[in-house]
Structures are given as structure tokens and as C-alpha cells.
Design an enzyme around this catalytic site. Sequence first.
Site, PDB file in Angstrom:
ATOM      1  N   THR A 158     -49.629  -0.253  54.368  1.00  0.00           N
ATOM      2  CA  THR A 158     -49.343  -1.683  54.220  1.00  0.00           C
ATOM      3  C   THR A 158     -50.625  -2.496  54.279  1.00  0.00           C
ATOM      4  O   THR A 158     -51.616  -2.084  54.899  1.00  0.00           O
ATOM      5  CB  THR A 158     -48.394  -2.157  55.338  1.00  0.00           C
ATOM      6  OG1 THR A 158     -48.266  -3.579  55.298  1.00  0.00           O
ATOM      7  CG2 THR A 158     -48.921  -1.761  56.710  1.00  0.00           C
ATOM      8  N   TYR A 190     -45.953  -3.107  64.434  1.00  0.00           N
ATOM      9  CA  TYR A 190     -45.800  -2.563  63.079  1.00  0.00           C
ATOM     10  C   TYR A 190     -47.156  -2.269  62.451  1.00  0.00           C
ATOM     11  O   TYR A 190     -47.378  -1.193  61.885  1.00  0.00           O
ATOM     12  CB  TYR A 190     -45.019  -3.550  62.206  1.00  0.00           C
ATOM     13  CG  TYR A 190     -44.988  -3.181  60.744  1.00  0.00           C
ATOM     14  CD1 TYR A 190     -44.201  -2.130  60.293  1.00  0.00           C
ATOM     15  CD2 TYR A 190     -45.751  -3.888  59.809  1.00  0.00           C
ATOM     16  CE1 TYR A 190     -44.170  -1.789  58.949  1.00  0.00           C
ATOM     17  CE2 TYR A 190     -45.721  -3.554  58.468  1.00  0.00           C
ATOM     18  CZ  TYR A 190     -44.940  -2.507  58.041  1.00  0.00           C
ATOM     19  OH  TYR A 190     -44.914  -2.164  56.711  1.00  0.00           O
TER      20      TYR A 190
END
Length: 681
Positions: A446, A489
Site C-alpha cells: 500500500t 495498518y
Amino acid sequence: MNKKSSQPTVGLVEWFRPGEYEHVQQVLSDLKELGITELRTGVSWADYYTGAGKEWYNWLIPTLAKEVNVLPCFLYTPPSIAERPKTSAPPKDLKAYADFLDVIITDLGAHFEWVELWNEPNNKVEYDFTLDYGWFKFAEMVGGAAHWCKKRGKKTLLGGMSPIDPNFLRAMFERGVMQYIDAVGIHGFPYVFDQMWDSWEDSIRPIREILKENNSSAELWITEAGFSTWQYDEFKQLQEFKEALHADASRVYWYGLRDLNANLPTVAGFHLDDREYHFGLKRADGTSKLLYRLWESHGLAELSNLDFIKRTIDITNTSDKEPYTLITGGAGFVGTNLAKRLLEEGKRVLVFDNLSRNGVERNLQWLHDTYGDKLEVYIGDIRDLQTVRKVVKHAEAVFHFAAQVAVTTSLDLPINDFEINARGIINLLEAIREQDNPPPLVFTSTNKVYGGLEDLEFVSNGSRYYPADKTIKANGIGEARPLDFHSPYGCSKGAADQYVIDYARTYNLPAVVFRMSCIYGPHQYGNEDQGWVAHFAIRAIEGKPVNIYGDGKQVRDILFVEDLVDAFLTAQKYMPEISGQAFNIGGGPDNTVSLLELLKTIGRYRGEDIDLSFGDWRPGDQHYYVSDIAKFRKATGWYPKHNVEEGVAKLYRWLCESRGIEAPLASLKVKEESIKKVAVV
């Protein structure tokens, strides 16, 4: 197993500790969502005679009875009157149990029809039969209570046996108990506590034979059945639930609604057996497991008809050596589009997914209906190392998309986020490393690994932010940017990102990392936390307002999923040259859009503006992120083929068509214009 033509009455089991008022309300809400009106719960004789016990049960039973039919199970001797000071011991005065039930029936009997007499009397934890060889004391205690309960107008249920034991039932007949019993309970926990399990049919048959031998008209109920997901196997929980529904029993009570609170002890002790803590349809934090989600969405009657939710491949069969492409998280948005492409090319594909996200079962059904036998499916969890090893064994290529995908969820449940994202990648890498010929891996990381980009200066031009740095404005964020993990995350995905690169370097595994920007396209069921392009379009189609975190000027480069699939396949093709590297993958500088600009475009497709509301910025949310895709383009020649208008129009049309709505003319016009462009070129 012989299947019954009719389904038994189905209920659920949930035990409450005194004072758990909020828990009771949560359970009643869950039961309503599932359409269940039968609830079995415990009434502790020991707790009843504590300071607040009577008050608690005087509230609990009527509260439950307003919403459901309550089956109260009366158990646990007050230690002060027991042969030994513990709740599993028989009372010194065996008649005291009947006296207790007489009090309960007088005070609360209007709220229940049946009385369950003890719980698991042949389980030493629940009833210490070493203090009562042959269950003579138990028979006198329960037989007397049953006789009195029937005189008080109640129906009687003999507490469920665990394990299922016809010898115990025969003893109850011999000791005269069964003349007062209207139903017999049994418990079964296949492959959890009952490791040597054969089937419900084999377990029930000898019980039926004992009842027949004694000319008993007592019904047979499964008063407790369940499957613990302590090893993350939620599919097996679903499977065992469906098996229990086909058992030859009048009623089935499934245990239970919520996982046990990990901070509390069980009857056996504090975490002496972790299986005890994971029987719920929901986790202790309230999030739903697979069985609950499917039950709520499709209804009890339809569960057996969801034939696409299955395991089509036997991973224990080592003789199956036909290779396949393994896609973890393959029922998700990206995985579905990749599987579609590979299946259309005639490739064998194994979709490995735990179906944890809402909507992904629709993707799986579409793949199943469209490609049939070409598709292999294994419903499993990336946290289960042994299963991961087995699915990797015959993989010729691996694409790893299985992940916890939301920053907000990681803030609420950081351990869960770590186990899925960080531990999950270690499981996969180790499974790949064990192979004689390790399959090449493409892992999707990501852009969050670069943090919030707080050191960069951003300028607003009205509808969007752009960086003051002209090089970044022209090219985007490159791979040389220092890593800066924000949020759990960001940490878990960043750790996974680095593990893949290091395994490629240290163990010479063929693997690359894609640091992804925003991906969108068909088969995406987006929400506020992830898949925001689809989320905006879905809200517009449904005529609902959109909530914006921040001011809406945030800029992202967005990449149409078909272009991403091209990138995946290109990466596999060039794996020998690019292994061990990370690449920023997105739409690049030519495909940027702010949230406000995207909403304006979608509003044009809809034919009217979208109502907006604004909230505070979220932690780690970047004002601007655009991928510099030059490194991957230089290495492989790949570049995005869809611009923002074309891609969003395709997504909007697909969302309309999937809802049976006619696509708007504005989006169709974009398609026509794009076709003309191609013709001119």
C-alpha cells in the site's frame, strides 16, 4: 447421513454472567437479525443465592421471555451446601435441587414452558461423577426434581449428555428417572471436543435404540452443538452447522452467539483450553463470522442452497499434482478480476478466501456461475499455517491479496490486523520457501507505507491539493521515498512489504511488491474505509449522501482494475529481472482526481449533485498521493490504458447493471467517445 425432509426447530445457546445487561441486549438484537425465537441459557443455582443473584435472574428471564422462547438450564450447586465446596459436586441434601426449582417456578415459571435439569451430567467439569459412582445421587436429585416440576405444570428435559453416551441414558431408565422426562438432550462438538466423531446419525442411533427398548415417548433434542473457530476455520463452522440441521432430532440449539470474553475464565479455568473461547457466531468484539453473515443475509432456509460456498479441492490429497495459480483473497474485488482474466485464458485457478468482507460471496458466486469447473475454491484463512502450506504445494504462481484492508479497523483491532497482514505473509512466504521449485509471488502492499507525507508542502487551487515540489507534481511519489509507517495498518502492511523483499533477497525467492494506490472497477463493493471510488458511486446510485473526511481536496491517482491485472501478469512475465523489488503502482500523474472532482463526475452520471457532509481528518490520511510509475514502466513497458473518465464510467455502468438499473446516458456517452478515440488512433 440420511437427510430429513423437514428441518428441526432451531435455537441458539448463550450463557450470561450476573450483571451482563448489555450482553443480553446485544444477544436479543442478534437473535432478531437472524430471525431466531428459541434461546437456551443457564440459570446458576450457585449464583441465584449470592447477594445479587436473585435480582439478576428476576430481571434476566422476563427480559428474554419478552423477545424469545426461553429454555432455562438449571445447574451448579452452591458450594456451601455441596458435598465438596465446588459447583460440580452433588448437594448434601439431594432434595434441595427440587426445592430450588420450586422457588424458581413460583417466581418466574410464567416465562418458560420447559425445565432443563442440569447440563452435561457425564462431563466431570459440569457434574463430578467421581463423587457419585453410577449416578445414583444424580438420579435421585434429578428424578425428584423432574417429578415435582411436572406437578408444577412444566415439561422436563434431561440435561444434555457430553459425550453422547447410551450407557448413561440406560442408567437413567434403570434408576427410574425417565418416567418423569419429556425430552432427552445430547451435545456434540464434532472435531473439537469430539475428535473421534463419525456423524450425527451414528451418534444418535444408539440413543434412539435405548428409547425404543424402554418404550419411551421422550423427544430427542440436540441441546448444544457447535464448532470452535480457534484455528480460524469459519467455513468448517458453517459446514458443521448445516450437518447438525440434518440430524434426527426435534430441536437443535447451536452454541453460541458470541465468543467468550478473553479476559474471563471458563468453568474449567482461565485459558486452560482456548477452544472454549471461540464457539460464537460473532467474535467477542461483535464482528461477524462467516456463518452469521450468510445466515443474516440469506436466511436459515437458504444456507444449504449456497452451493458456490464450498471447497472444490481436497488439499489433503497429495496425488493431485495438476498446477494452478493461487490467488489469496481471490473472492475480493482485485482477486475476482484477476481470476476472471486467467480463467478466460484457460488457466486453472485456486481462489483461497475466508469470505470475511461483505459482498465477496457475490463475487464468488459470479465466478462459480460463469466459469464452473475451471474454478477451484478453498474457503480458508491466511492465518492458518498448515492450510496455507497445503494450498501452496501445487501452486505455479501466487498472488497475495488476502489482507485486513482498513486503517480504521486496524485502530480498533490492532492485534487482528497484525495477525492477518504481518503473520499472514510469513505463513505464505514460509510455505513458498518449503517448495523445491518456489512459485513466483506478487504481493500487493500500500502507499500507506510512506506515511502521511507531512514533510511535503501542499498548495490548494480550489478543488484539489498539489505539491509545491515541481518534480513530485510532475512525476508523483517515487520508490526512493523513505518508508514511514502510520497506523497499525501501515505497520502491518509495511512489515509484510519488507518481509517479501527480504525473503527474495535472503532466500532467493521470486517475489515482487506492488505499493498500490487507489484501485477501482467492477466487482468492487466499497465502503468508507476501503474502495472509496466504488463507495461514492454506490451512494450516488442509491440516492444517499456521502461523508467526506477532511475537505475533499485530497488527490489520488486512481487505476482501473483491468490495467492492474495487466500489471500483475506483466510482473510474472518479467519476474527474473524484477524479483526483490518494490514498485509504486497506480494511475500515475495522468490519472489524478480529487474527492470533490470525482464526486462531481459521478454526479454528472447520476444527473444531479450528490449531497455531502464533512468530518474531521483521519489519522494518516494523506492530502496528496500520486504514484510515480516510471520505474515499473521502464522495467516492463506497462502503462495504464484507461483514463479516469473511461474507468469511472465503466464502474458506474457495472454498478447500475448489477442492481438491475438502466445505465445513465452520461456514462454511455463516455463509452462512445472512448470508442471513437480508438477508431481515430
